[in-house]
Design a protein around this motif. Structure first.
Motif, PDB file in Angstrom:
ATOM      1  N   ARG A   1       0.787  13.733  -2.581  1.00  0.00           N
ATOM      2  CA  ARG A   1       0.141  12.470  -2.205  1.00  0.00           C
ATOM      3  C   ARG A   1       1.184  11.439  -1.778  1.00  0.00           C
ATOM      4  O   ARG A   1       0.995  10.721  -0.780  1.00  0.00           O
ATOM      5  N   ARG A   2       2.298  11.379  -2.529  1.00  0.00           N
ATOM      6  CA  ARG A   2       3.345  10.425  -2.160  1.00  0.00           C
ATOM      7  C   ARG A   2       3.894  10.743  -0.770  1.00  0.00           C
ATOM      8  O   ARG A   2       4.151   9.837   0.034  1.00  0.00           O
ATOM      9  N   GLU A   3       4.093  12.046  -0.489  1.00  0.00           N
ATOM     10  CA  GLU A   3       4.610  12.453   0.820  1.00  0.00           C
ATOM     11  C   GLU A   3       3.641  12.056   1.936  1.00  0.00           C
ATOM     12  O   GLU A   3       4.047  11.558   2.999  1.00  0.00           O
ATOM     13  N   ILE A   4       2.357  12.265   1.717  1.00  0.00           N
ATOM     14  CA  ILE A   4       1.349  11.953   2.746  1.00  0.00           C
ATOM     15  C   ILE A   4       1.278  10.447   2.990  1.00  0.00           C
ATOM     16  O   ILE A   4       1.250   9.982   4.144  1.00  0.00           O
ATOM     17  N   GLU A   5       1.248   9.670   1.920  1.00  0.00           N
ATOM     18  CA  GLU A   5       1.150   8.206   2.070  1.00  0.00           C
ATOM     19  C   GLU A   5       2.395   7.649   2.739  1.00  0.00           C
ATOM     20  O   GLU A   5       2.307   6.688   3.532  1.00  0.00           O
ATOM     21  N   ALA A   6       3.570   8.249   2.448  1.00  0.00           N
ATOM     22  CA  ALA A   6       4.797   7.787   3.121  1.00  0.00           C
ATOM     23  C   ALA A   6       4.769   8.132   4.604  1.00  0.00           C
ATOM     24  O   ALA A   6       5.243   7.340   5.444  1.00  0.00           O
ATOM     25  N   ALA A   7       4.216   9.297   4.939  1.00  0.00           N
ATOM     26  CA  ALA A   7       4.193   9.730   6.345  1.00  0.00           C
ATOM     27  C   ALA A   7       3.133   9.003   7.161  1.00  0.00           C
ATOM     28  O   ALA A   7       3.357   8.653   8.322  1.00  0.00           O
ATOM     29  N   LEU A   8       1.965   8.757   6.565  1.00  0.00           N
ATOM     30  CA  LEU A   8       0.851   8.196   7.330  1.00  0.00           C
ATOM     31  C   LEU A   8       0.713   6.690   7.208  1.00  0.00           C
ATOM     32  O   LEU A   8       0.090   6.052   8.065  1.00  0.00           O
ATOM     33  N   GLY A   9       1.261   6.128   6.129  1.00  0.00           N
ATOM     34  CA  GLY A   9       1.189   4.676   5.974  1.00  0.00           C
ATOM     35  C   GLY A   9      -0.244   4.164   6.025  1.00  0.00           C
ATOM     36  O   GLY A   9      -1.142   4.677   5.339  1.00  0.00           O
ATOM     37  N   ALA A  10      -0.482   3.178   6.888  1.00  0.00           N
ATOM     38  CA  ALA A  10      -1.795   2.543   6.977  1.00  0.00           C
ATOM     39  C   ALA A  10      -2.844   3.434   7.633  1.00  0.00           C
ATOM     40  O   ALA A  10      -4.041   3.089   7.627  1.00  0.00           O
ATOM     41  N   LEU A  11      -2.465   4.568   8.200  1.00  0.00           N
ATOM     42  CA  LEU A  11      -3.433   5.466   8.843  1.00  0.00           C
ATOM     43  C   LEU A  11      -4.289   6.236   7.837  1.00  0.00           C
ATOM     44  O   LEU A  11      -5.299   6.828   8.212  1.00  0.00           O
ATOM     45  N   ALA A  12      -3.895   6.233   6.560  1.00  0.00           N
ATOM     46  CA  ALA A  12      -4.633   6.985   5.548  1.00  0.00           C
ATOM     47  C   ALA A  12      -4.886   6.116   4.331  1.00  0.00           C
ATOM     48  O   ALA A  12      -4.021   5.339   3.916  1.00  0.00           O
ATOM     49  N   LYS A  13      -6.069   6.240   3.755  1.00  0.00           N
ATOM     50  CA  LYS A  13      -6.419   5.506   2.542  1.00  0.00           C
ATOM     51  C   LYS A  13      -6.990   6.499   1.526  1.00  0.00           C
ATOM     52  O   LYS A  13      -7.969   7.195   1.804  1.00  0.00           O
ATOM     53  N   HIS A  14      -6.362   6.564   0.363  1.00  0.00           N
ATOM     54  CA  HIS A  14      -6.825   7.483  -0.675  1.00  0.00           C
ATOM     55  C   HIS A  14      -8.200   7.043  -1.178  1.00  0.00           C
ATOM     56  O   HIS A  14      -8.406   5.876  -1.512  1.00  0.00           O
ATOM     57  N   ARG A  15      -9.128   8.007  -1.208  1.00  0.00           N
ATOM     58  CA  ARG A  15     -10.512   7.668  -1.580  1.00  0.00           C
ATOM     59  C   ARG A  15     -10.895   8.200  -2.959  1.00  0.00           C
ATOM     60  O   ARG A  15     -11.547   7.494  -3.737  1.00  0.00           O
ATOM     61  N   ALA A  16     -10.518   9.439  -3.292  1.00  0.00           N
ATOM     62  CA  ALA A  16     -10.959  10.019  -4.570  1.00  0.00           C
ATOM     63  C   ALA A  16     -10.102  11.227  -4.909  1.00  0.00           C
ATOM     64  O   ALA A  16      -9.438  11.821  -4.056  1.00  0.00           O
ATOM     65  N   ARG A  17     -10.122  11.580  -6.200  1.00  0.00           N
ATOM     66  CA  ARG A  17      -9.458  12.798  -6.688  1.00  0.00           C
ATOM     67  C   ARG A  17     -10.435  13.531  -7.606  1.00  0.00           C
ATOM     68  O   ARG A  17     -11.102  12.905  -8.437  1.00  0.00           O
ATOM     69  N   GLU A  18     -10.484  14.844  -7.470  1.00  0.00           N
ATOM     70  CA  GLU A  18     -11.350  15.653  -8.341  1.00  0.00           C
ATOM     71  C   GLU A  18     -10.541  16.811  -8.912  1.00  0.00           C
ATOM     72  O   GLU A  18      -9.573  17.276  -8.325  1.00  0.00           O
ATOM     73  N   HIS A  19     -10.958  17.264 -10.118  1.00  0.00           N
ATOM     74  CA  HIS A  19     -10.261  18.341 -10.819  1.00  0.00           C
ATOM     75  C   HIS A  19     -11.237  19.459 -11.167  1.00  0.00           C
ATOM     76  O   HIS A  19     -12.422  19.207 -11.424  1.00  0.00           O
ATOM     77  N   THR A  20     -10.719  20.685 -11.206  1.00  0.00           N
ATOM     78  CA  THR A  20     -11.478  21.837 -11.690  1.00  0.00           C
ATOM     79  C   THR A  20     -10.618  22.602 -12.683  1.00  0.00           C
ATOM     80  O   THR A  20      -9.516  23.049 -12.350  1.00  0.00           O
ATOM     81  N   ASP A  21     -11.111  22.719 -13.923  1.00  0.00           N
ATOM     82  CA  ASP A  21     -10.383  23.462 -14.958  1.00  0.00           C
ATOM     83  C   ASP A  21     -10.555  24.958 -14.698  1.00  0.00           C
ATOM     84  O   ASP A  21     -11.676  25.471 -14.708  1.00  0.00           O
ATOM     85  N   PRO A  22      -9.462  25.710 -14.484  1.00  0.00           N
ATOM     86  CA  PRO A  22      -9.605  27.143 -14.207  1.00  0.00           C
ATOM     87  C   PRO A  22     -10.209  27.924 -15.367  1.00  0.00           C
ATOM     88  O   PRO A  22     -10.832  28.958 -15.161  1.00  0.00           O
ATOM     89  N   ASN A  23     -10.047  27.418 -16.610  1.00  0.00           N
ATOM     90  CA  ASN A  23     -10.676  28.094 -17.745  1.00  0.00           C
ATOM     91  C   ASN A  23     -12.193  28.063 -17.623  1.00  0.00           C
ATOM     92  O   ASN A  23     -12.882  29.040 -17.919  1.00  0.00           O
ATOM     93  N   VAL A  24     -12.721  26.906 -17.163  1.00  0.00           N
ATOM     94  CA  VAL A  24     -14.164  26.784 -16.976  1.00  0.00           C
ATOM     95  C   VAL A  24     -14.620  27.693 -15.841  1.00  0.00           C
ATOM     96  O   VAL A  24     -15.639  28.381 -15.933  1.00  0.00           O
ATOM     97  N   ALA A  25     -13.829  27.717 -14.771  1.00  0.00           N
ATOM     98  CA  ALA A  25     -14.183  28.562 -13.634  1.00  0.00           C
ATOM     99  C   ALA A  25     -14.188  30.038 -14.030  1.00  0.00           C
ATOM    100  O   ALA A  25     -15.069  30.801 -13.620  1.00  0.00           O
TER     101      ALA A  25
END
Length: 484
Positions: A337-361
């Protein structure tokens, strides 16, 4: 013949439940050795019931139950029926001698020569940890005493259908004329890794490290009690581990957590976003799938597999004015995420993050497999060939991978050091057990790994004429990347 309830006492007089005794022995044995083994089994059960009844009258029921309470730590009634009761009658000392020895002293002259021979054989048996080294379905097992190093082929058709190679049995083995049979077997086998602490404790008490323990020392009732108690403890620890979620890691040592970040992209700037993403140092490949761009992100080297040239850390997917970034840990997600935000700057805005526990899967997948009415068909032969090539490459790289289970040693280094070889052998047997549980087309021939390390799996030592072979398939997985 009237059907007998599985939970009723066995009519043979053994004192055990029918399901733990003769339920599966009603059909005629297939070989002469099995017929002989059954004859000794039936005689032993008859004599066992007679000794138990006699000892109860002589010493009182309370004296016998107190002895059982001392040795049994778990709540598995099968352990009492299959192992603790034979231990109590045949080997536990009461007034200096076992009930069997008291019985022989008082009533031995009334026994037939055959019955006395059966009891003398039982008196000479010892309780130990027996490793299953090979299986002859329908006939029996080749087993090796992990403490005395003695080997036997035991004729037991039921056991040959219910155990796996390399599992360990806590049992007595009786050597009758012409056949060896199991008597008094704990109903729950252990896996190689589960038995390591128990065996280490037993060797310490026997004052041996790698050399065979004297058989006579294994006949010590106190040692037998310790083995039973430690076996129950190992089973309790297995239950405790099963209650805890499995801690999965990627090759950086991060806890596996499937993580997806979503970004909004400034409308009309897809070309500029594509250009900047392609210029990112982590982006190693770009694929256009019908207008959806996927950027594979990797970094040089691999923290776990030294022979691998890089490590896949995530995938970026550009679809219209939305960016989706998938990784398998929070640490990798944050770094990307840090790499993307540094590369894209104002062209990208972080909207959400989701997780999936592999044990549940995995739990969901297990439930789905359990509900399936028919096994999945194996893949086409050409795909199986590709998969087997990958497995060869994986195991070739594994030989030179530093493993926490070996305190940072590689399997190849551990194989060359006698002090560390035992842990390696245990690890290899665990791997072979897991492979054996997979469908045939997914199973890997672990004999290739044993041969590559120059170890005889039966003895855990280099063969007398050791010849180390190389695994086919190179030194690392195809592409040199890993997500695990």
């Amino acid at each position: 013949m009237t059907d007998i309830s599985r939970n009723r006492l066995c009519p043979c007089g053994s004192g055990r439940k029918y399901k733990h005794c003769c339920l599966n022995r009603r059909s005629e044995p297939a070989t002469e050795e099995l017929r002989i083994a059954r004859r000794y089994h039936d005689a032993g059960n008859r004599l066992f019931a007679d000794i138990l009844a006699w000892a109860t009258r002589k010493f009182g029921k309370r004296a016998l139950t107190q002895a059982l309470e001392e040795v049994l730590l778990g709540d598995d009634p099968g352990a009492e029926a299959n192992l603790a009761m034979p231990w109590l009658v045949l080997h536990h000392p009461i007034e200096g001698r076992s009930p069997l020895e008291h019985y022989l002293a008082e009533r031995g002259d009334r026994l037939s020569a055959e019955d006395r021979a059966v009891l003398e054989t039982q008196r000479g048996a010892w309780l130990s940890v027996w490793e299953v080294t090979s299986i002859k379905p329908g006939e029996g097992l080749e087993i090796r005493d992990a403490l005395t190093h003695e080997s036997r082929f035991v004729h037991d058709a039921n056991a040959s259908r219910s155990v796996e190679r390399w599992c360990l049995l806590l049992a007595y083995v009786e050597d009758h004329p012409g056949v060896s049979v199991l008597n008094g077997v704990h109903p729950s086998p252990l896996q190689p890794e589960e038995a390591e602490a128990l065996l280490s404790d037993a060797r310490q008490k026997l004052r041996v490290r790698t050399r065979p323990a004297p058989v006579e020392r294994l006949r010590d009732p106190e040692l037998a009690m310790t083995l039973i108690q430690n076996w129950e403890l190992a089973l309790f620890q297995r239950e405790q581990r099963a209650a805890q979620p499995l801690r999965l890691q990627n090759t950086d040592g991060d806890t596996l957590l499937l993580t997806v970040d979503h970004f909004d992209i400034t409308p009309g700037e897809q070309k500029e976003v594509t250009r900047r993403l392609e210029a990112m140092p982590l982006v190693s490949d770009v694929d256009d799938d019908g207008g959806v761009l996927r950027f594979a992100c990797s970094k040089p080297g691999n923290a776990m597999h030294r022979s691998w040239t890089n490590t896949t850390v995530g995938v970026i997917e550009l679809r219209g004015d939305r960016l989706r970034v998938e990784t398998n840990s929070i640490a990798r997600a944050d770094a990307l995420r840090r790499e993307i935000e540094a590369a894209l700057g104002a062209l990208a805005k972080h909207r959400a993050r989701e997780h999936t526990d592999p044990n549940v899967a995995m739990a969901r997948a297990e439930r789905s497999r359990g509900a399936a009415t028919a096994p999945e068909a194996p893949p086409p032969p050409e795909l199986q060939a590709v998969f087997r090539q990958y497995l060869d490459q994986h195991w070739a790289g594994w030989l030179d991978t530093q493993l926490p289970a070996l305190d940072g040693l590689t399997p190849r280094a551990a194989a060359a050091r006698p002090a560390d070889r035992r842990r390696l052998v245990t690890l290899l047997k665990e791997c072979e057990v897991r492979e054996g549980r997979k469908p045939g087309h997914e199973r890997y021939d672990m004999q290739k790994v044993w041969s590559a390390l120059g170890i005889d799996p039966r003895t855990g030592e280099p063969p007398a004429t050791a010849r180390v072979t190389a695994l086919e398939g190179g030194t690392g997985p195809a592409g040199g990347s890993s997500e695990s």
